[in-house]
Design a protein around this motif. Structure first.
Motif, PDB file in Angstrom:
ATOM      1  N   SER A   9       0.825  -1.217   0.000  1.00  0.00           N
ATOM      2  CA  SER A   9       0.000   0.000   0.000  1.00  0.00           C
ATOM      3  C   SER A   9       0.853   1.258   0.000  1.00  0.00           C
ATOM      4  O   SER A   9       0.509   2.267  -0.613  1.00  0.00           O
ATOM      5  N   ASP A  10       2.023   1.181   0.727  1.00  0.00           N
ATOM      6  CA  ASP A  10       2.909   2.353   0.724  1.00  0.00           C
ATOM      7  C   ASP A  10       3.437   2.645  -0.667  1.00  0.00           C
ATOM      8  O   ASP A  10       3.561   3.794  -1.092  1.00  0.00           O
ATOM      9  N   GLY A  11       3.758   1.577  -1.432  1.00  0.00           N
ATOM     10  CA  GLY A  11       4.251   1.790  -2.806  1.00  0.00           C
ATOM     11  C   GLY A  11       3.192   2.385  -3.710  1.00  0.00           C
ATOM     12  O   GLY A  11       3.473   3.242  -4.538  1.00  0.00           O
ATOM     13  N   LYS A  12       1.925   1.934  -3.543  1.00  0.00           N
ATOM     14  CA  LYS A  12       0.854   2.500  -4.368  1.00  0.00           C
ATOM     15  C   LYS A  12       0.625   3.972  -4.030  1.00  0.00           C
ATOM     16  O   LYS A  12       0.390   4.806  -4.891  1.00  0.00           O
ATOM     17  N   GLU A  13       0.708   4.255  -2.702  1.00  0.00           N
ATOM     18  CA  GLU A  13       0.486   5.640  -2.309  1.00  0.00           C
ATOM     19  C   GLU A  13       1.588   6.551  -2.822  1.00  0.00           C
ATOM     20  O   GLU A  13       1.326   7.673  -3.270  1.00  0.00           O
ATOM     21  N   LYS A  14       2.852   6.032  -2.780  1.00  0.00           N
ATOM     22  CA  LYS A  14       3.958   6.833  -3.321  1.00  0.00           C
ATOM     23  C   LYS A  14       3.789   7.024  -4.826  1.00  0.00           C
ATOM     24  O   LYS A  14       4.073   8.092  -5.373  1.00  0.00           O
ATOM     25  N   SER A  15       3.315   5.981  -5.489  1.00  0.00           N
ATOM     26  CA  SER A  15       3.116   6.093  -6.935  1.00  0.00           C
ATOM     27  C   SER A  15       2.034   7.116  -7.265  1.00  0.00           C
ATOM     28  O   SER A  15       2.175   7.916  -8.189  1.00  0.00           O
ATOM     29  N   ARG A  16       0.945   7.141  -6.505  1.00  0.00           N
ATOM     30  CA  ARG A  16      -0.110   8.133  -6.741  1.00  0.00           C
ATOM     31  C   ARG A  16       0.386   9.548  -6.466  1.00  0.00           C
ATOM     32  O   ARG A  16       0.104  10.483  -7.213  1.00  0.00           O
ATOM     33  N   TRP A  17       1.152   9.666  -5.376  1.00  0.00           N
ATOM     34  CA  TRP A  17       1.687  10.998  -5.055  1.00  0.00           C
ATOM     35  C   TRP A  17       2.657  11.482  -6.123  1.00  0.00           C
ATOM     36  O   TRP A  17       2.653  12.649  -6.484  1.00  0.00           O
ATOM     37  N   ARG A  18       3.457  10.511  -6.654  1.00  0.00           N
ATOM     38  CA  ARG A  18       4.419  10.876  -7.691  1.00  0.00           C
ATOM     39  C   ARG A  18       3.675  11.308  -8.952  1.00  0.00           C
ATOM     40  O   ARG A  18       4.052  12.282  -9.617  1.00  0.00           O
ATOM     41  N   ARG A  19       2.619  10.575  -9.306  1.00  0.00           N
ATOM     42  CA  ARG A  19       1.852  10.967 -10.506  1.00  0.00           C
ATOM     43  C   ARG A  19       1.169  12.313 -10.317  1.00  0.00           C
ATOM     44  O   ARG A  19       1.104  13.119 -11.251  1.00  0.00           O
ATOM     45  N   VAL A  22       1.074  18.111 -11.525  1.00  0.00           N
ATOM     46  CA  VAL A  22       1.154  19.525 -11.139  1.00  0.00           C
ATOM     47  C   VAL A  22       2.312  20.214 -11.827  1.00  0.00           C
ATOM     48  O   VAL A  22       2.210  21.353 -12.303  1.00  0.00           O
ATOM     49  N   ASN A  23       3.450  19.531 -11.912  1.00  0.00           N
ATOM     50  CA  ASN A  23       4.632  20.114 -12.545  1.00  0.00           C
ATOM     51  C   ASN A  23       4.586  20.070 -14.056  1.00  0.00           C
ATOM     52  O   ASN A  23       5.467  20.627 -14.723  1.00  0.00           O
ATOM     53  N   GLY A  24       3.585  19.450 -14.634  1.00  0.00           N
ATOM     54  CA  GLY A  24       3.478  19.363 -16.083  1.00  0.00           C
ATOM     55  C   GLY A  24       4.369  18.334 -16.707  1.00  0.00           C
ATOM     56  O   GLY A  24       4.634  18.404 -17.911  1.00  0.00           O
TER      57      GLY A  24
END
Length: 297
Positions: free
Chosen positions: A2-12, A17-19
């Motif tokens: 779950s931590d990896g999925k959450e990091k992946s969502r945050w990264r996306r 946001v950064n384009g």
């Protein structure tokens, strides 16, 4: 997991946001995407829309015009019905206003002629406005009808030169003799009307009309080129501008003196105003004539 999925969502989310979520060409990174070209309506559809718009306009225009005409007629009829009957003692023509003008015009304005006192003193702002209207009218006519090399083709210029040559070679002897005889008397009479407007019937408008008529007679007899040697374009503009400015300045002095209780000699002010109005009127009449006839001064 779950931590990896959450990091992946945050990264996306951070990349969005950064384009950086979609790879772009660096040369077009800050260029807005163009919209697809709008499809043009067929010519038949455009003509049909124009036909319907014109039909709607032609249907509403008579109704609106009729409504405005009937409204104006009703207003005029109501105004006529509200006018006091003729001959009643309380009518405006017999009240204290006209009596005051007739009795105190010479004392308050310095003009022996009550009409001149009313035009140049009691309602001087109105007369100044009329002079401004004449000035602007002849200026507008000159801007619209002025003929020169910039707005006239060669054929028209050649035709004008040919007409001038015909006038020079085939003069009207009767008109020239009459103008030669009458022009000095017309000029003298116009000056008399201008300088004696405050003490006798006449004034700026009457004297200016006589002076303008004399200029028209001289121009018709001897040609516009002959008169333009005496009354050049620079002199013409200077005279009409000086006349309007002299009127505005003199009337301003008159208002300032009256508001502050300063005693001034009214006779010379009336003479200056009459002369200024006469020059503006004369220039307007002659300007209208020469612009509509030849398109030049």
């Amino acid at each position: 997991m779950s931590d990896g999925k959450e990091k992946s969502r945050w990264r996306r989310f951070a990349e969005w946001v950064n384009g950086d979520s979609v790879a772009r060409d660096p040369t077009t990174q800050y260029v807005m995407d163009r919209r697809p070209a709008r499809a043009h309506a067929p010519q038949e559809l455009h003509e049909e829309r124009e036909r319907l718009r014109l039909k709607k306009f032609l249907g509403l225009y008579p109704l609106a015009a009729s409504f405005l005409c009937l409204t104006l007629i009703a207003i005029l009829f109501a105004t006529v019905l509200c006018i006091p009957p003729f001959g009643q003692p309380g009518n405006p023509t017999n009240n204290e206003v006209s009596r005051h003008y007739l009795e105190y015009t010479e004392e308050e304005t310095g003009a022996t002629n009550a009409v001149t006192g009313m035009i140049l003193s009691y309602r001087g702002f109105d007369t100044l406005g009329e002079s401004c209207v004449l000035f602007l009218a002849v200026s507008s006519v000159m801007m619209l009808l002025q003929r020169d090399g910039n707005n006239t083709d060669e054929q028209t210029l050649l035709r004008l030169r040919r007409e001038d040559a015909i006038e020079r070679t085939h003069p009207d002897n009767i008109l020239r003799k009459s103008a030669k005889l009458l022009s000095p008397f017309i000029l003298l009479f116009s000056l008399y009307v201008l300088f004696n407007g405050e003490t006798s019937p006449g004034g700026g408008f009457s004297g200016g009309a006589v002076l303008g008529g004399g200029l028209i007679l001289y121009s018709a007899a001897y040609g516009s080129e002959q008169l333009s040697r005496l009354l050049t374009r620079r002199l013409y503009d200077g005279v009409r501008i000086a006349g309007l400015m002299a009127y505005a300045l003199t009337y301003g002095i008159y208002i300032f003196a009256g508001a502050n209780g300063i005693t001034v000699e009214m006779e010379w002010m009336m003479t200056v105003i009459d002369l200024a109005v006469g020059l503006v009127v004369a220039c307007t009449i002659y300007g209208f004539y020469t612009m509509f006839q030849r398109g030049k001064l």
